[in-house]
Design a protein around this motif. Structure first.
Motif, PDB file in Angstrom:
ATOM      1  N   ARG A  19       5.175  -2.713   6.240  1.00  0.00           N
ATOM      2  CA  ARG A  19       6.017  -1.771   6.987  1.00  0.00           C
ATOM      3  C   ARG A  19       7.436  -2.318   6.953  1.00  0.00           C
ATOM      4  NH1 ARG A  19       1.923   0.523   7.240  1.00  0.00           N
ATOM      5  NH2 ARG A  19       0.516   0.979   8.967  1.00  0.00           N
ATOM      6  N   THR A  20       8.314  -1.597   6.318  1.00  0.00           N
ATOM      7  CA  THR A  20       9.720  -2.022   6.272  1.00  0.00           C
ATOM      8  C   THR A  20      10.485  -1.300   7.371  1.00  0.00           C
ATOM      9  OG1 THR A  20       9.576  -2.371   3.904  1.00  0.00           O
ATOM     10  CG2 THR A  20      11.790  -2.118   4.805  1.00  0.00           C
ATOM     11  N   VAL A  21      11.085  -2.061   8.257  1.00  0.00           N
ATOM     12  CA  VAL A  21      11.858  -1.436   9.333  1.00  0.00           C
ATOM     13  C   VAL A  21      13.155  -0.905   8.750  1.00  0.00           C
ATOM     14  CG1 VAL A  21      13.114  -1.851  11.489  1.00  0.00           C
ATOM     15  CG2 VAL A  21      10.833  -2.838  11.149  1.00  0.00           C
ATOM     16  N   GLU A  22      13.417   0.376   8.998  1.00  0.00           N
ATOM     17  CA  GLU A  22      14.643   0.984   8.473  1.00  0.00           C
ATOM     18  C   GLU A  22      15.711   1.112   9.543  1.00  0.00           C
ATOM     19  OE1 GLU A  22      13.306   4.587   6.527  1.00  0.00           O
ATOM     20  OE2 GLU A  22      13.170   3.471   4.631  1.00  0.00           O
ATOM     21  N   THR A  23      15.289   1.543  10.741  1.00  0.00           N
ATOM     22  CA  THR A  23      16.288   1.704  11.807  1.00  0.00           C
ATOM     23  C   THR A  23      15.732   1.165  13.119  1.00  0.00           C
ATOM     24  OG1 THR A  23      15.480   3.867  12.546  1.00  0.00           O
ATOM     25  CG2 THR A  23      17.097   3.885  10.761  1.00  0.00           C
TER      26      THR A  23
ATOM     27  N   GLY B 142      14.227 -13.401   9.016  1.00  0.00           N
ATOM     28  CA  GLY B 142      14.427 -14.457   8.025  1.00  0.00           C
ATOM     29  C   GLY B 142      15.889 -14.622   7.662  1.00  0.00           C
ATOM     30  N   PHE B 143      16.379 -15.870   7.654  1.00  0.00           N
ATOM     31  CA  PHE B 143      17.815 -16.049   7.374  1.00  0.00           C
ATOM     32  C   PHE B 143      18.102 -15.942   5.878  1.00  0.00           C
ATOM     33  CE2 PHE B 143      19.296 -20.155   5.620  1.00  0.00           C
ATOM     34  CZ  PHE B 143      18.085 -20.796   5.440  1.00  0.00           C
ATOM     35  N   VAL B 144      17.064 -16.096   5.066  1.00  0.00           N
ATOM     36  CA  VAL B 144      17.240 -15.808   3.634  1.00  0.00           C
ATOM     37  C   VAL B 144      16.184 -14.768   3.231  1.00  0.00           C
ATOM     38  CG1 VAL B 144      18.443 -17.898   2.891  1.00  0.00           C
ATOM     39  CG2 VAL B 144      15.970 -17.946   3.101  1.00  0.00           C
ATOM     40  N   GLY B 145      16.219 -13.650   3.944  1.00  0.00           N
ATOM     41  CA  GLY B 145      15.179 -12.637   3.756  1.00  0.00           C
ATOM     42  C   GLY B 145      15.510 -11.601   2.705  1.00  0.00           C
ATOM     43  N   THR B 146      16.794 -11.314   2.507  1.00  0.00           N
ATOM     44  CA  THR B 146      17.162 -10.229   1.599  1.00  0.00           C
ATOM     45  C   THR B 146      17.999 -10.791   0.456  1.00  0.00           C
ATOM     46  OG1 THR B 146      17.216  -8.791   3.530  1.00  0.00           O
ATOM     47  CG2 THR B 146      18.219  -7.925   1.529  1.00  0.00           C
ATOM     48  N   PRO B 147      17.439 -10.809  -0.752  1.00  0.00           N
ATOM     49  CA  PRO B 147      18.195 -11.394  -1.867  1.00  0.00           C
ATOM     50  C   PRO B 147      19.402 -10.558  -2.252  1.00  0.00           C
ATOM     51  CG  PRO B 147      16.090 -10.488  -2.634  1.00  0.00           C
ATOM     52  CD  PRO B 147      16.103 -10.339  -1.145  1.00  0.00           C
ATOM     53  N   MET B 148      20.387 -11.234  -2.821  1.00  0.00           N
ATOM     54  CA  MET B 148      21.588 -10.560  -3.322  1.00  0.00           C
ATOM     55  C   MET B 148      21.206  -9.555  -4.410  1.00  0.00           C
ATOM     56  SD  MET B 148      24.498 -11.646  -2.211  1.00  0.00           S
ATOM     57  CE  MET B 148      25.334 -13.053  -1.511  1.00  0.00           C
ATOM     58  N   ALA B 149      21.870  -8.412  -4.388  1.00  0.00           N
ATOM     59  CA  ALA B 149      21.657  -7.442  -5.470  1.00  0.00           C
ATOM     60  C   ALA B 149      22.211  -8.039  -6.766  1.00  0.00           C
ATOM     61  CB  ALA B 149      22.388  -6.153  -5.138  1.00  0.00           C
TER      62      ALA B 149
ATOM     63  N   ALA C 134      23.176 -14.874   3.791  1.00  0.00           N
ATOM     64  CA  ALA C 134      22.376 -15.590   4.789  1.00  0.00           C
ATOM     65  C   ALA C 134      22.538 -14.975   6.180  1.00  0.00           C
ATOM     66  CB  ALA C 134      22.790 -17.057   4.814  1.00  0.00           C
ATOM     67  N   VAL C 135      21.502 -14.950   6.910  1.00  0.00           N
ATOM     68  CA  VAL C 135      21.393 -14.514   8.313  1.00  0.00           C
ATOM     69  C   VAL C 135      21.611 -13.005   8.475  1.00  0.00           C
ATOM     70  CG1 VAL C 135      22.198 -14.864  10.686  1.00  0.00           C
ATOM     71  CG2 VAL C 135      22.119 -16.804   9.110  1.00  0.00           C
ATOM     72  N   THR C 136      22.814 -12.529   8.109  1.00  0.00           N
ATOM     73  CA  THR C 136      23.108 -11.116   8.380  1.00  0.00           C
ATOM     74  C   THR C 136      22.450 -10.178   7.362  1.00  0.00           C
ATOM     75  OG1 THR C 136      25.155 -11.495   7.176  1.00  0.00           O
ATOM     76  CG2 THR C 136      25.296 -11.478   9.577  1.00  0.00           C
ATOM     77  N   GLY C 137      22.132 -10.698   6.166  1.00  0.00           N
ATOM     78  CA  GLY C 137      21.584  -9.838   5.110  1.00  0.00           C
ATOM     79  C   GLY C 137      20.354  -9.080   5.568  1.00  0.00           C
ATOM     80  N   SER C 138      19.373  -9.807   6.106  1.00  0.00           N
ATOM     81  CA  SER C 138      18.129  -9.130   6.470  1.00  0.00           C
ATOM     82  C   SER C 138      18.290  -8.356   7.789  1.00  0.00           C
ATOM     83  CB  SER C 138      16.977 -10.124   6.570  1.00  0.00           C
ATOM     84  OG  SER C 138      17.287 -11.129   7.483  1.00  0.00           O
ATOM     85  N   LEU C 139      19.198  -8.801   8.654  1.00  0.00           N
ATOM     86  CA  LEU C 139      19.411  -8.048   9.905  1.00  0.00           C
ATOM     87  C   LEU C 139      20.119  -6.726   9.588  1.00  0.00           C
ATOM     88  CD1 LEU C 139      20.430 -11.067  12.166  1.00  0.00           C
ATOM     89  CD2 LEU C 139      18.425  -9.606  12.502  1.00  0.00           C
ATOM     90  N   CYS C 140      21.113  -6.797   8.692  1.00  0.00           N
ATOM     91  CA  CYS C 140      21.873  -5.586   8.372  1.00  0.00           C
ATOM     92  C   CYS C 140      21.157  -4.693   7.356  1.00  0.00           C
ATOM     93  CB  CYS C 140      23.272  -5.952   7.890  1.00  0.00           C
ATOM     94  SG  CYS C 140      24.275  -6.637   9.224  1.00  0.00           S
ATOM     95  N   ALA C 141      20.059  -5.184   6.786  1.00  0.00           N
ATOM     96  CA  ALA C 141      19.265  -4.295   5.927  1.00  0.00           C
ATOM     97  C   ALA C 141      18.655  -3.195   6.800  1.00  0.00           C
ATOM     98  CB  ALA C 141      18.167  -5.081   5.227  1.00  0.00           C
TER      99      ALA C 141
END
Ligand code: NAP
Length: 551
Positions: A119-123, A153-160, A395-402
């Motif tokens: 389940r990917t949280v979108e909003t 996760g602070f390194v949860g979303t990899p760079m595009a 880092a940190v904000t990537g996965s929160l702002c996803a």
């Protein structure tokens, strides 16, 4: 219950379906289940985008992936029996061992029943009228809760990937943080690794053992410190497993939360010979030991930073046979500490192999991916069967702002954090009531499982206090958050982290994010002072936070 039923039951009702929604089933999410569900007795729902527990340790299954922090301190601390029961096999366990460990934790504490996988949280949106968070997922699910606890996760979303032409490439390509479950075969293949951060540095020696040829594309050379991994024998394992409190205390007193004593050797007090001996000993200690048991002022005294830098330069020259390659691997544009140093498992030695070559893309960047490989700005082309990208993370904000996180009156966290992301003690933001982040921007820099243990215990205590005192919501006081942001900027200013971290690409200072304004992503004042600040809030009725009672 089906997702549709979820939606029907949740939307528009005044009472939330859960007390807390937690995002992520890695170290943070599992630790939060323990605090919120098992200690506070709250109803919790964990939403995770993966098919099993692990979070970052589930996704980062690239070859060579293992911890960079000693197993006995990179773990869960909350249960003495759990600590005693798990016997680590190595100082720096592999990703597979971490995966087994986190499953063991989740099973031992019956955590999986609270988790919905895939389940990917979108909003996530705060509803001021109903005083609840409404969270939506990619499969149409709607969940409501009083508290929203993103442990994503602070390194949860990899760079595009920024390179054009990837769709044309006829070979195989992989992102380190999205590695396939099936094994990748390099035998007889020409392989490229792009990126030489902590991830690339783990990939290189591993892939070099079987690839026909490995070409490493390096933009900024790093200070790669020798890990000095070893297996743990049964006697020592038994001793380690009895030492939970000892390591917890040791880590809590170390600036960055590692199981080491802070060095008390400073440049001014040591002769040149002594400095060399100190640095030699620290180099042999391995891992972060070089940073923290070397010169105690290496991060803020120019002389100490200079001799430390020269020492590593000499080591690189002494290990790497080819002079040109050694020169390319030598970091000269920043001092140790400006970037998070990777741990090498014979990393520099790998460049002595006949089947490994290094290409600098510092002044000659990758311009495109072609049908057959990688093309650089000057027109040079390299052919590959496999390309591996290890380009890092926001880092940190990537996965929160996803996730599109919205607070009061639709306030957007993404917008709020556009220039300099901050949260009070790394936990709360004003206008985002009951958003409780275990590891938000300006959380303390350091050993992540320890930091999570401390921040989640604090969140547990804060919720307990709120429930005992009829308080419905907590958020940061804006003036206190501004003051904390200012104090965090002040504390990092005299250090190498900031002085060199503004001009080199580093996730510590967000300079690895295209277009971002340099700003420290963590509070770099040390675990001890951060814990003091947390305790002060507990002792003084959360004076830097705005608490609101039932209306
Ligand atoms: P990273 O340290 O940010 O490294 C990314 C690498 O990709 C850098 O070498 C970077 O070069 C390069 N790069 C980015 N864009 C590029 C481009 N357009 N062209 C060429 N090269 C490019 O990321 P990471 O290695 O994934 O590590 C991130 C963090 O994750 C670590 O610092 C650590 O905290 C964590 N991590 C931990 C472990 C562990 O504990 N075992 C393992 C892996 C990662 P520049 O340096 O020039 O930007």
């Amino acid at each position: 219950m089906t997702q549709a039923q979820h939606a029907e039951r949740s939307v528009g009702t005044a009472s939330p379906e859960y007390d807390a929604i937690i995002v992520g089933a890695g170290f943070g999410g599992l630790r939060a289940i323990h605090s919120l569900r098992d200690r506070l007795g709250l109803s919790v729902k964990v939403l995770d985008n993966g098919p099993e527990v692990g979070g970052t340790w589930f996704w980062n299954r690239y070859p060579g992936a293992r911890t960079d922090t000693e197993a006995w301190s990179y773990c869960m601390y909350f249960d003495e029996d759990l600590y005693k029961e798990w016997a680590w096999s190595e100082k720096f366990p592999t990703r597979d061992e971490m995966r087994r460990y986190l499953n063991f934790v989740a099973d031992r504490h019956d955590m999986k029943r609270s988790i919905e996988f895939n389940r990917t949280v979108e909003t996530a949106e705060w509803d001021e009228d109903d005083r609840l968070w409404r969270v939506t997922t990619d499969d149409g699910g709607v969940y409501t809760a009083t508290y929203f606890v993103p442990a994503s996760g602070f390194v949860g979303t990899p760079m595009a990937l920024p390179f054009p032409g990837l769709d044309r490439f006829r070979g195989e390509w992989y992102m380190s943080a999205r590695w396939p479950e099936e094994p990748v075969d390099y035998v007889g293949k020409r392989v490229a690794v792009v990126g030489t951060g902590a991830t690339g540095v783990q990939l290189v020696p591993t892939v070099s053992r079987t690839a026909d040829h490995l070409t490493v594309f390096q933009r900024t050379p790093n200070y790669v410190l020798p890990a000095r991994n070893f297996t743990i024998d049964p006697d020592w394992s038994a001793e380690l497993r009895e030492s939970r409190q000892k390591f917890y205390d040791l880590c809590s007193n170390q600036t960055w939360g590692f199981p080491l004593e802070n060095s008390e050797d400073f440049f001014e007090n040591c002769s040149a010979d002594e400095i060399h001996r100190i640095l030699d000993r620290a180099w042999e200690t391995g891992g972060f030991g070089f940073v923290f048991t070397g010169l105690g002022d290496a991060f803020y005294n120019d002389d100490a930073a200079r001799v430390t830098q020269q020492f590593v330069h000499e080591k690189i020259r002494s290990i790497v046979h080819d002079e040109r390659t050694a020169a390319l691997l030598t970091p000269t544009d920043h001092r140790l500490g400006a970037k998070r140093p990777p741990m090498g498992h014979d990393y520099y030695q790998a460049f002595n192999r006949d089947n490994v070559s290094l290409v600098s893309v510092k002044d000659n960047p990758i311009s495109e991916i072609t049908e057959s490989g990688i093309k650089l700005a000057d027109g040079d082309e390299y052919e590959f069967d496999i390309i591996i990208f290890a380009l890092g993370f926001e880092a940190v904000t990537g996965s929160l702002c996803a996730m599109d996180i919205r607070g009061r009156n639709g306030a957007s966290l993404r917008e709020r954090w556009k220039s300099t992301p901050a949260s009070l003690l790394g936990i709360c933001v004003d206008d985002f009531p009951n958003l409780l982040m275990p590891h938000g921007p300006l959380s303390v820099g350091g050993n992540v499982p320890l930091v999570l243990d401390i921040s989640i215990s604090w969140i547990e205590n804060a919720i307990r206090y709120m429930r005992e005192n009829g308080i419905e919501t907590i958020e940061a006081d804006p003036a206190a958050l501004d003051e904390y942001r200012r104090a965090s900027a002040e504390v990092v200013k005299p250090t190498v982290l900031w002085q060199d971290g503004q001009s080199t690409s580093s996730w510590f200072t967000r300079t690895n994010v295209e277009g971002a304004e340099p700003s420290a992503i963590f509070y770099f004042g040390g675990v001890g002072p951060w814990v003091e600040k947390l305790k002060e809030e507990e002792a003084h009725a959360y004076k830097s936070f705005v608490l609101r009672g039932a209306q």
